[in-house]
Write a protein that holds these residues in place. Structure first.
Motif, PDB file in Angstrom:
ATOM      1  N   ARG A 123      -1.765  -4.439  -8.601  1.00  0.00           N
ATOM      2  CA  ARG A 123      -0.774  -3.470  -8.090  1.00  0.00           C
ATOM      3  C   ARG A 123       0.644  -3.927  -8.441  1.00  0.00           C
ATOM      4  N   PHE A 158      -1.116   1.524  -5.841  1.00  0.00           N
ATOM      5  CA  PHE A 158      -0.992   0.949  -4.492  1.00  0.00           C
ATOM      6  C   PHE A 158      -1.807   1.728  -3.459  1.00  0.00           C
ATOM      7  N   GLY A 159      -2.313   2.891  -3.861  1.00  0.00           N
ATOM      8  CA  GLY A 159      -3.142   3.670  -2.941  1.00  0.00           C
ATOM      9  C   GLY A 159      -4.619   3.574  -3.268  1.00  0.00           C
ATOM     10  N   PHE A 166       0.851  -1.199   0.000  1.00  0.00           N
ATOM     11  CA  PHE A 166       0.000   0.000   0.000  1.00  0.00           C
ATOM     12  C   PHE A 166       0.882   1.242   0.000  1.00  0.00           C
ATOM     13  N   THR A 167       0.330   2.321  -0.528  1.00  0.00           N
ATOM     14  CA  THR A 167       1.033   3.603  -0.549  1.00  0.00           C
ATOM     15  C   THR A 167       0.984   4.217   0.845  1.00  0.00           C
ATOM     16  N   ALA A 168       2.100   4.786   1.281  1.00  0.00           N
ATOM     17  CA  ALA A 168       2.144   5.384   2.629  1.00  0.00           C
ATOM     18  C   ALA A 168       3.037   6.623   2.650  1.00  0.00           C
ATOM     19  N   THR A 169       2.551   7.659   3.305  1.00  0.00           N
ATOM     20  CA  THR A 169       3.387   8.827   3.571  1.00  0.00           C
ATOM     21  C   THR A 169       3.723   8.941   5.067  1.00  0.00           C
ATOM     22  N   ALA A 170       2.999   8.198   5.890  1.00  0.00           N
ATOM     23  CA  ALA A 170       3.238   8.275   7.340  1.00  0.00           C
ATOM     24  C   ALA A 170       4.383   7.342   7.710  1.00  0.00           C
ATOM     25  N   TRP A 200       3.802  14.132  -1.424  1.00  0.00           N
ATOM     26  CA  TRP A 200       2.351  14.349  -1.367  1.00  0.00           C
ATOM     27  C   TRP A 200       2.155  15.631  -0.561  1.00  0.00           C
ATOM     28  N   CYS A 242       2.847   4.329  10.088  1.00  0.00           N
ATOM     29  CA  CYS A 242       1.504   4.355  10.670  1.00  0.00           C
ATOM     30  C   CYS A 242       0.548   3.714   9.668  1.00  0.00           C
ATOM     31  N   ILE A 243      -0.108   2.641  10.082  1.00  0.00           N
ATOM     32  CA  ILE A 243      -0.979   1.880   9.174  1.00  0.00           C
ATOM     33  C   ILE A 243      -2.413   1.929   9.675  1.00  0.00           C
ATOM     34  N   ASN A 244      -3.289   2.426   8.813  1.00  0.00           N
ATOM     35  CA  ASN A 244      -4.706   2.443   9.141  1.00  0.00           C
ATOM     36  C   ASN A 244      -5.193   1.001   9.302  1.00  0.00           C
ATOM     37  N   THR A 278      -6.762  -0.705   6.314  1.00  0.00           N
ATOM     38  CA  THR A 278      -5.957  -1.031   5.125  1.00  0.00           C
ATOM     39  C   THR A 278      -5.788  -2.541   5.037  1.00  0.00           C
ATOM     40  N   SER A 279      -6.000  -3.097   3.844  1.00  0.00           N
ATOM     41  CA  SER A 279      -6.045  -4.560   3.728  1.00  0.00           C
ATOM     42  C   SER A 279      -4.714  -5.204   4.134  1.00  0.00           C
ATOM     43  N   ARG A 302      -8.161   1.428  -3.510  1.00  0.00           N
ATOM     44  CA  ARG A 302      -8.894   0.257  -3.021  1.00  0.00           C
ATOM     45  C   ARG A 302      -9.449  -0.580  -4.167  1.00  0.00           C
TER      46      ARG A 302
HETATM   47  C1  LIG Z   1      -0.469   9.612  -1.058  1.00  0.00           C
HETATM   48  C2  LIG Z   1      -1.081   8.567  -0.154  1.00  0.00           C
HETATM   49  C3  LIG Z   1      -0.558   8.377   1.110  1.00  0.00           C
HETATM   50  C4  LIG Z   1      -1.083   7.394   1.970  1.00  0.00           C
HETATM   51  N1  LIG Z   1      -0.521   7.207   3.206  1.00  0.00           N
HETATM   52  C5  LIG Z   1      -0.988   6.214   4.004  1.00  0.00           C
HETATM   53  C6  LIG Z   1      -0.354   5.933   5.235  1.00  0.00           C
HETATM   54  O1  LIG Z   1       0.656   6.535   5.619  1.00  0.00           O
HETATM   55  N2  LIG Z   1      -0.877   4.926   6.005  1.00  0.00           N
HETATM   56  C7  LIG Z   1      -1.970   4.205   5.605  1.00  0.00           C
HETATM   57  O2  LIG Z   1      -2.398   3.299   6.348  1.00  0.00           O
HETATM   58  N3  LIG Z   1      -2.584   4.445   4.431  1.00  0.00           N
HETATM   59  C8  LIG Z   1      -2.116   5.419   3.616  1.00  0.00           C
HETATM   60  N4  LIG Z   1      -2.701   5.667   2.408  1.00  0.00           N
HETATM   61  C9  LIG Z   1      -3.854   4.887   2.032  1.00  0.00           C
HETATM   62  C10 LIG Z   1      -3.502   3.491   1.528  1.00  0.00           C
HETATM   63  O3  LIG Z   1      -2.524   3.522   0.509  1.00  0.00           O
HETATM   64  C11 LIG Z   1      -4.819   2.910   1.010  1.00  0.00           C
HETATM   65  O4  LIG Z   1      -5.743   2.926   2.050  1.00  0.00           O
HETATM   66  C12 LIG Z   1      -4.721   1.521   0.609  1.00  0.00           C
HETATM   67  O5  LIG Z   1      -3.924   1.337  -0.510  1.00  0.00           O
HETATM   68  C13 LIG Z   1      -6.151   1.087   0.302  1.00  0.00           C
HETATM   69  O6  LIG Z   1      -6.147  -0.082  -0.281  1.00  0.00           O
HETATM   70  P1  LIG Z   1      -6.458  -1.473   0.437  1.00  0.00           P
HETATM   71  O7  LIG Z   1      -6.933  -1.281   1.826  1.00  0.00           O
HETATM   72  O8  LIG Z   1      -7.495  -2.051  -0.478  1.00  0.00           O
HETATM   73  O9  LIG Z   1      -5.151  -2.180   0.344  1.00  0.00           O
HETATM   74  C14 LIG Z   1      -2.183   6.619   1.533  1.00  0.00           C
HETATM   75  C15 LIG Z   1      -2.706   6.793   0.236  1.00  0.00           C
HETATM   76  C16 LIG Z   1      -2.145   7.758  -0.603  1.00  0.00           C
HETATM   77  C17 LIG Z   1      -2.697   7.908  -2.012  1.00  0.00           C
END
Ligand SMILES: Cc1cc2nc3c(=O)[nH]c(=O)nc-3n(C[C@H](O)[C@H](O)[C@H](O)COP(=O)(O)O)c2cc1C
Length: 177
Positions: free
Chosen positions: A107, A97-98, A46-50, A165, A64-66, A69-70, A100
């Protein structure tokens, strides 16, 4: 360790459902990465900036992962991850990768990658890749903060633009201004 807050905290941000918090955080530019893992539950990313440096002794970073997020349960189950720092030419990969709406196969099909020492996919075009083992997790609101020890680092070696971002859109940062 929990820190007790003595000063009263106004509830105004909660009343706004966090909108002003999100608007403010949108102005905190972040390097764009793709976090990957692999193991018994298969390949995930998955895409992450945190993502943030924590310590260089031992080399440690945090992600930091929500929890929605799958990849979230799989990073914790596998206990390994790779942080792939994207370059300016990799917006399409970041969007895939960001999103859903994309499956994991879709991806990874858009990427050139190989397996690292932990088994986690390393993206060939990444500016830098950090191969990590999960050391500690801390639950914080909607997210899990994953502290990961860095086992190896790969650098692209050539100077290329970075991808950040900022203000809810991508921006390309040149290596020199
Ligand atoms: C620019 C950008 C930054 C993101 N940063 C985060 C992050 O730091 N942590 C996180 O949990 N999700 C982040 N996301 C969201 C996940 O990439 C997104 O929820 C995930 O890919 C959703 O797909 P999935 O749950 O189907 O895998 C970000 C998305 C984008 C586009």
């Amino acid at each position: 360790m929990n820190v007790s807050v003595k000063a009263p905290v106004p509830d105004v941000l909660a009343a706004e459902a966090g909108q002003r918090f999100r608007d403010g955080m949108a102005l905190l530019a972040g390097a764009v990465t793709i976090v990957t893992t692999d193991g018994e539950n298969g390949r995930h990313g998955f895409t992450a900036t945190a993502v943030c440096s924590v310590s260089d002794t031992p080399p440690t970073l945090l992600v930091c992962i929500n929890r929605t997020t799958s990849a979230h349960p799989h990073v914790l189950d596998h206990g390994v991850l790779a942080v792939n720092v994207l370059g300016g030419a990799q917006q399409t990969l970041s969007s895939a990768f960001g999103s859903r709406s994309k499956t994991m196969d879709e991806r990874f099909e858009g990427a050139r990658w190989r397996r690292g020492v932990t088994g986690a996919p390393l993206l060939e075009e990444a500016l830098a890749t950090f191969e990590c083992r999960v050391e500690r997790v801390v639950e914080a609101g909607t997210h899990t903060v994953v502290f990961a020890q860095v086992l190896d680092v790969h650098l692209a070696g050539e100077q290329t633009d970075g991808l950040v971002w900022f203000a809810r859109r991508y921006a390309v940062v040149p290596t020199s201004c």
